[in-house]
Write a protein that holds these residues in place. Structure first.
Motif, PDB file in Angstrom:
ATOM      1  N   ARG A  39     -65.552  41.632  30.840  1.00 21.69           N
ATOM      2  CA  ARG A  39     -65.819  41.376  29.423  1.00 21.69           C
ATOM      3  C   ARG A  39     -67.150  40.656  29.305  1.00 21.69           C
ATOM      4  N   GLU A  40     -67.996  41.107  28.385  1.00 23.11           N
ATOM      5  CA  GLU A  40     -69.271  40.461  28.088  1.00 23.11           C
ATOM      6  C   GLU A  40     -69.425  40.408  26.582  1.00 23.11           C
ATOM      7  N   GLY A  41     -68.924  39.352  25.974  1.00 23.21           N
ATOM      8  CA  GLY A  41     -68.997  39.208  24.523  1.00 23.21           C
ATOM      9  C   GLY A  41     -68.211  40.292  23.822  1.00 23.21           C
ATOM     10  N   ALA A  42     -68.888  41.073  22.969  1.00 18.08           N
ATOM     11  CA  ALA A  42     -68.232  42.145  22.221  1.00 18.08           C
ATOM     12  C   ALA A  42     -68.202  43.456  23.005  1.00 18.08           C
ATOM     13  N   HIS A  43     -68.549  43.405  24.279  1.00 13.06           N
ATOM     14  CA  HIS A  43     -68.580  44.601  25.110  1.00 13.06           C
ATOM     15  C   HIS A  43     -67.717  44.433  26.356  1.00 13.06           C
ATOM     16  N   LEU A  44     -67.347  45.559  26.922  1.00 11.97           N
ATOM     17  CA  LEU A  44     -66.862  45.614  28.295  1.00 11.97           C
ATOM     18  C   LEU A  44     -67.993  46.267  29.072  1.00 11.97           C
ATOM     19  N   LEU A  45     -68.194  45.856  30.298  1.00 12.32           N
ATOM     20  CA  LEU A  45     -69.207  46.482  31.137  1.00 12.32           C
ATOM     21  C   LEU A  45     -68.504  47.138  32.312  1.00 12.32           C
ATOM     22  N   LEU A  46     -68.593  48.473  32.376  1.00 11.60           N
ATOM     23  CA  LEU A  46     -68.018  49.227  33.483  1.00 11.60           C
ATOM     24  C   LEU A  46     -69.062  49.323  34.585  1.00 11.60           C
ATOM     25  N   SER A  47     -68.676  48.996  35.817  1.00 11.11           N
ATOM     26  CA  SER A  47     -69.570  49.110  36.967  1.00 11.11           C
ATOM     27  C   SER A  47     -68.985  50.131  37.922  1.00 11.11           C
ATOM     28  N   ASP A  48     -69.579  51.319  37.946  1.00 14.50           N
ATOM     29  CA  ASP A  48     -69.118  52.427  38.773  1.00 14.50           C
ATOM     30  C   ASP A  48     -69.435  52.154  40.239  1.00 14.50           C
ATOM     31  N   GLU A  49     -68.669  52.763  41.132  1.00  9.58           N
ATOM     32  CA  GLU A  49     -68.917  52.613  42.576  1.00  9.58           C
ATOM     33  C   GLU A  49     -70.303  53.085  42.974  1.00  9.58           C
ATOM     34  N   SER A  50     -70.894  53.993  42.197  1.00  9.26           N
ATOM     35  CA  SER A  50     -72.227  54.506  42.517  1.00  9.26           C
ATOM     36  C   SER A  50     -73.332  53.559  42.073  1.00  9.26           C
ATOM     37  N   GLY A  51     -72.974  52.509  41.318  1.00  9.66           N
ATOM     38  CA  GLY A  51     -73.971  51.564  40.835  1.00  9.66           C
ATOM     39  C   GLY A  51     -74.287  51.714  39.357  1.00  9.66           C
ATOM     40  N   LEU A  52     -73.795  52.774  38.733  1.00 13.74           N
ATOM     41  CA  LEU A  52     -74.020  52.991  37.310  1.00 13.74           C
ATOM     42  C   LEU A  52     -73.232  51.966  36.494  1.00 13.74           C
ATOM     43  N   ARG A  53     -73.882  51.393  35.503  1.00 15.11           N
ATOM     44  CA  ARG A  53     -73.215  50.433  34.619  1.00 15.11           C
ATOM     45  C   ARG A  53     -73.193  50.996  33.210  1.00 15.11           C
ATOM     46  N   THR A  54     -72.022  50.983  32.581  1.00 18.26           N
ATOM     47  CA  THR A  54     -71.847  51.557  31.255  1.00 18.26           C
ATOM     48  C   THR A  54     -71.272  50.522  30.304  1.00 18.26           C
ATOM     49  N   PRO A  55     -71.984  50.192  29.225  1.00 19.48           N
ATOM     50  CA  PRO A  55     -71.422  49.263  28.244  1.00 19.48           C
ATOM     51  C   PRO A  55     -70.417  49.992  27.344  1.00 19.48           C
ATOM     52  N   VAL A  56     -69.343  49.303  27.003  1.00 17.60           N
ATOM     53  CA  VAL A  56     -68.303  49.839  26.127  1.00 17.60           C
ATOM     54  C   VAL A  56     -68.122  48.838  24.989  1.00 17.60           C
ATOM     55  N   LEU A  57     -68.378  49.267  23.758  1.00 20.37           N
ATOM     56  CA  LEU A  57     -68.255  48.402  22.594  1.00 20.37           C
ATOM     57  C   LEU A  57     -66.781  48.243  22.233  1.00 20.37           C
ATOM     58  N   VAL A  58     -66.362  46.998  22.041  1.00 26.55           N
ATOM     59  CA  VAL A  58     -65.000  46.713  21.616  1.00 26.55           C
ATOM     60  C   VAL A  58     -65.002  46.653  20.089  1.00 26.55           C
ATOM     61  N   ALA A  59     -64.312  47.593  19.453  1.00 26.30           N
ATOM     62  CA  ALA A  59     -64.230  47.646  17.994  1.00 26.30           C
ATOM     63  C   ALA A  59     -62.804  47.309  17.558  1.00 26.30           C
ATOM     64  N   GLU A  60     -62.607  47.099  16.260  1.00 22.74           N
ATOM     65  CA  GLU A  60     -61.278  46.756  15.748  1.00 22.74           C
ATOM     66  C   GLU A  60     -60.258  47.851  16.003  1.00 22.74           C
ATOM     67  N   ASP A  61     -60.695  49.110  15.895  1.00 27.43           N
ATOM     68  CA  ASP A  61     -59.750  50.216  16.025  1.00 27.43           C
ATOM     69  C   ASP A  61     -59.795  50.917  17.379  1.00 27.43           C
ATOM     70  N   GLY A  62     -60.552  50.410  18.333  1.00 21.90           N
ATOM     71  CA  GLY A  62     -60.605  51.037  19.645  1.00 21.90           C
ATOM     72  C   GLY A  62     -61.844  50.644  20.425  1.00 21.90           C
ATOM     73  N   LEU A  63     -62.262  51.527  21.292  1.00 18.64           N
ATOM     74  CA  LEU A  63     -63.441  51.315  22.130  1.00 18.64           C
ATOM     75  C   LEU A  63     -64.438  52.434  21.857  1.00 18.64           C
ATOM     76  N   GLU A  64     -65.731  52.123  21.953  1.00 19.40           N
ATOM     77  CA  GLU A  64     -66.757  53.151  21.843  1.00 19.40           C
ATOM     78  C   GLU A  64     -67.557  53.178  23.134  1.00 19.40           C
TER      79      GLU A  64
END
Length: 114
Positions: free
Chosen positions: A80-105
């Motif tokens: 968790r990073e504030g209003a985001h989740l940060l996904l860290s893939d095994e390959s090194g790719l990092r993907t931010p995921v926005l936490v919204a009221e009705d789900g994730l983006e």
């Protein structure tokens, strides 16, 4: 005439990237995650409306994801990073995921709890 020896060392992609990133041997690996506690409200399966994008967030801060039509799914850790989740893939790719009221983006996809 004097000949100068030529170095014919061939580097792979990972080696070249590690050198470009300062020679860090673990530059391409996801950073270890040390959570403060369990993820609140995020664990479980998330998917988009037509089910083509799926994201499973586990209580141990690991995740697995899949997108229809792609051979290889993603897996790694998240945090968790504030209003985001940060996904860290095994390959090194990092993907931010926005936490919204009705789900994730994630990457333009709206995900809902399945």
């Amino acid at each position: 005439m004097r000949t100068v020896p030529v170095d014919t060392t061939i580097f792979g992609t990972a080696s070249l990237l590690a050198l470009a990133l300062g020679g860090a041997e673990n530059a391409l690996r996801p950073e270890p995650h040390r959570p403060d506690g369990p993820p609140e409200g995020f664990t479980g399966l998330w998917r988009n409306a037509d089910g083509t994008v799926r994201l499973c967030l586990a209580a141990d801060w690991s995740y697995k994801g899949s997108v229809a039509g792609r051979r290889r799914g993603a897996k790694g850790t998240y945090r968790r990073e504030g209003a985001h989740l940060l996904l860290s893939d095994e390959s090194g790719l990092r993907t931010p995921v926005l936490v919204a009221e009705d789900g994730l983006e994630m990457a333009g996809h709206q995900l809902y709890k399945a």
